[in-house]
Design a protein around this motif. Structure first.
Motif, PDB file in Angstrom:
ATOM      1  N   VAL A 122       4.231   3.449   9.684  1.00 25.91           N
ATOM      2  CA  VAL A 122       4.845   3.937   8.446  1.00 25.91           C
ATOM      3  C   VAL A 122       3.771   4.209   7.400  1.00 25.91           C
ATOM      4  O   VAL A 122       3.772   5.244   6.744  1.00 25.91           O
ATOM      5  N   LEU A 123       2.843   3.273   7.266  1.00 23.26           N
ATOM      6  CA  LEU A 123       1.776   3.429   6.281  1.00 23.26           C
ATOM      7  C   LEU A 123       0.937   4.672   6.578  1.00 23.26           C
ATOM      8  O   LEU A 123       0.649   5.466   5.678  1.00 23.26           O
ATOM      9  N   ASN A 124       0.561   4.862   7.829  1.00 23.09           N
ATOM     10  CA  ASN A 124      -0.227   6.038   8.196  1.00 23.09           C
ATOM     11  C   ASN A 124       0.555   7.322   7.968  1.00 23.09           C
ATOM     12  O   ASN A 124      -0.011   8.331   7.541  1.00 23.09           O
ATOM     13  N   LYS A 125       1.837   7.317   8.253  1.00 26.28           N
ATOM     14  CA  LYS A 125       2.658   8.503   8.046  1.00 26.28           C
ATOM     15  C   LYS A 125       2.726   8.846   6.562  1.00 26.28           C
ATOM     16  O   LYS A 125       2.537   9.993   6.175  1.00 26.28           O
ATOM     17  N   VAL A 126       2.972   7.852   5.733  1.00 29.28           N
ATOM     18  CA  VAL A 126       3.073   8.095   4.295  1.00 29.28           C
ATOM     19  C   VAL A 126       1.731   8.566   3.742  1.00 29.28           C
ATOM     20  O   VAL A 126       1.672   9.516   2.974  1.00 29.28           O
TER      21      VAL A 126
ATOM     22  N   ARG B 215       0.813  -1.216   0.000  1.00 25.73           N
ATOM     23  CA  ARG B 215       0.000   0.000   0.000  1.00 25.73           C
ATOM     24  C   ARG B 215       0.847   1.267   0.000  1.00 25.73           C
ATOM     25  O   ARG B 215       0.324   2.363  -0.169  1.00 25.73           O
ATOM     26  N   LEU B 216       2.153   1.115   0.177  1.00 25.82           N
ATOM     27  CA  LEU B 216       3.052   2.267   0.166  1.00 25.82           C
ATOM     28  C   LEU B 216       3.319   2.719  -1.265  1.00 25.82           C
ATOM     29  O   LEU B 216       3.116   1.958  -2.206  1.00 25.82           O
ATOM     30  N   PRO B 217       3.826   3.939  -1.426  1.00 25.56           N
ATOM     31  CA  PRO B 217       4.203   4.385  -2.768  1.00 25.56           C
ATOM     32  C   PRO B 217       5.251   3.442  -3.370  1.00 25.56           C
ATOM     33  O   PRO B 217       6.091   2.890  -2.660  1.00 25.56           O
ATOM     34  N   ALA B 218       5.195   3.276  -4.675  1.00 20.39           N
ATOM     35  CA  ALA B 218       6.044   2.302  -5.367  1.00 20.39           C
ATOM     36  C   ALA B 218       7.526   2.501  -5.090  1.00 20.39           C
ATOM     37  O   ALA B 218       8.272   1.528  -4.963  1.00 20.39           O
ATOM     38  N   GLU B 219       7.969   3.737  -4.979  1.00 19.67           N
ATOM     39  CA  GLU B 219       9.404   3.980  -4.790  1.00 19.67           C
ATOM     40  C   GLU B 219       9.894   3.586  -3.395  1.00 19.67           C
ATOM     41  O   GLU B 219      11.091   3.409  -3.192  1.00 19.67           O
ATOM     42  N   THR B 220       8.998   3.434  -2.423  1.00 22.38           N
ATOM     43  CA  THR B 220       9.423   3.059  -1.075  1.00 22.38           C
ATOM     44  C   THR B 220       9.255   1.571  -0.786  1.00 22.38           C
ATOM     45  O   THR B 220       9.810   1.069   0.185  1.00 22.38           O
ATOM     46  N   ARG B 221       8.520   0.864  -1.616  1.00 18.30           N
ATOM     47  CA  ARG B 221       8.246  -0.555  -1.361  1.00 18.30           C
ATOM     48  C   ARG B 221       9.489  -1.422  -1.264  1.00 18.30           C
ATOM     49  O   ARG B 221       9.576  -2.253  -0.352  1.00 18.30           O
ATOM     50  N   PRO B 222      10.470  -1.296  -2.166  1.00 18.27           N
ATOM     51  CA  PRO B 222      11.646  -2.167  -2.058  1.00 18.27           C
ATOM     52  C   PRO B 222      12.379  -2.003  -0.718  1.00 18.27           C
ATOM     53  O   PRO B 222      12.796  -2.996  -0.111  1.00 18.27           O
ATOM     54  N   TYR B 223      12.501  -0.774  -0.249  1.00 20.55           N
ATOM     55  CA  TYR B 223      13.196  -0.530   1.018  1.00 20.55           C
ATOM     56  C   TYR B 223      12.472  -1.227   2.166  1.00 20.55           C
ATOM     57  O   TYR B 223      13.083  -1.944   2.961  1.00 20.55           O
ATOM     58  N   TYR B 224      11.154  -1.011   2.268  1.00 20.89           N
ATOM     59  CA  TYR B 224      10.419  -1.563   3.400  1.00 20.89           C
ATOM     60  C   TYR B 224      10.234  -3.072   3.300  1.00 20.89           C
ATOM     61  O   TYR B 224      10.213  -3.760   4.326  1.00 20.89           O
TER      62      TYR B 224
END
Length: 85
Positions: A60-64, A17-26
């Motif tokens: 993290v999800l709520n913050k994003v 559910r995070l933005p695509a650019e942050t998914r690999p990191y998390y």
């Protein structure tokens, strides 16, 4: 082991559910943490680890999501065009 796999899948579903650019990191961060704690076999410790993993992921999800909503509702829209048309 099955509980850990279910918890890992749940965290990865939240990561999607995070933005695509942050998914690999998390997703990498989640995997590293599940690998680091794979030797834990105490039920109480596992419950606490699963609770912390879920709490951290939802934070993290709520913050994003909050940052995205704030960005969309801010007056910094480009050229006066509404960002959330």
């Amino acid at each position: 082991m099955e509980r850990a796999a279910r918890a890992y899948r749940a965290v990865l579903r939240l990561v999607r559910r995070l933005p695509a650019e942050t998914r690999p990191y998390y997703s990498k961060y989640a995997r590293e943490n599940f690998v680091n704690y794979r030797e834990v076999d105490d039920s109480t410790s596992l419950d606490e680890l699963f609770r912390r993993a879920y709490t951290h992921t939802t934070w993290v999800l709520n913050k994003v999501e909050g940052d995205l909503q704030q960005l969309m509702s801010s007056s910094s829209c480009l050229a006066g065009v509404c960002c959330y048309a």
